[in-house]
Design an enzyme around this catalytic site. Sequence first.
Site, PDB file in Angstrom:
ATOM      1  NE  ARG A 104      -8.450   4.658   0.753  1.00 52.91           N
ATOM      2  CZ  ARG A 104      -8.268   3.841   1.759  1.00 52.91           C
ATOM      3  NH1 ARG A 104      -9.243   3.041   2.145  1.00 52.91           N
ATOM      4  NH2 ARG A 104      -7.115   3.810   2.412  1.00 52.91           N
ATOM      5  CG  HIS A 122     -10.477  -0.354 -16.081  1.00 52.37           C
ATOM      6  ND1 HIS A 122      -9.963  -0.744 -14.855  1.00 52.37           N
ATOM      7  CD2 HIS A 122     -10.431  -1.461 -16.875  1.00 52.37           C
ATOM      8  CE1 HIS A 122      -9.637  -2.024 -14.908  1.00 52.37           C
ATOM      9  NE2 HIS A 122      -9.902  -2.481 -16.117  1.00 52.37           N
TER      10      HIS A 122
END
Length: 214
Positions: A104, A122
């Site tokens: 989210r 990431h």
Amino acid sequence: MSLIPFPGQSEPLRIGVLGSGSGTNMQSIQDAIEAGTLNARIVCVLADVPNAGILDRARRHNLPCAYLDPAPWKTKLEGPAEERYIQTLQEAGAQVVVLAGFMRIVKARFLEAFPNRVLNIHPALLPAFPGVASWKQALDYGAKVAGVTVHFVDAGTDSGPIIVQRAVPVLDTDTPESLHARIQVEEHIAYPEALRLLGAGKLRIEGRRVFRND
């Protein structure tokens, strides 16, 4: 702007973790804590999926954990749900919030509650290949090097100041699955490393750049 949020504190860094999936990055952080290589304590694990594996991992380590309903939004944390997450983290005493596979977008109110203290990981060498399935993006593009980035979270998508990066070569024989697996190995090194630097007060931000005060 400069940032040294925890200048060599002797007490363990208090970490709140948000996740949506299996929780392997949370596991790597907890493993580093238990091995004595990271002076920290996970004070709260929150998931936006009721049966997320990250909650099972937290329970196995007797870590406080809970599912918090993120409704009504599908892809972001905002409104009353956002306030519930903020309140729960603050009540647990979290100094830093770690996004560990949290699917989210966190919004301005959340970032204001934990200024320059929200971290994300990431699976790419940002700014290359932001967004989802970045290892597949790298492979499809023909990149020769992929990797992982730990960064502070800002209002953009995978755009915050970079703390740690680790490179992973792309092999001619790689599939998306094999490349992703090797990137995950580096993720589990990079996240504890970034938290170690942060907790030791060895980071400062100037503009978009993060420097180490070794």
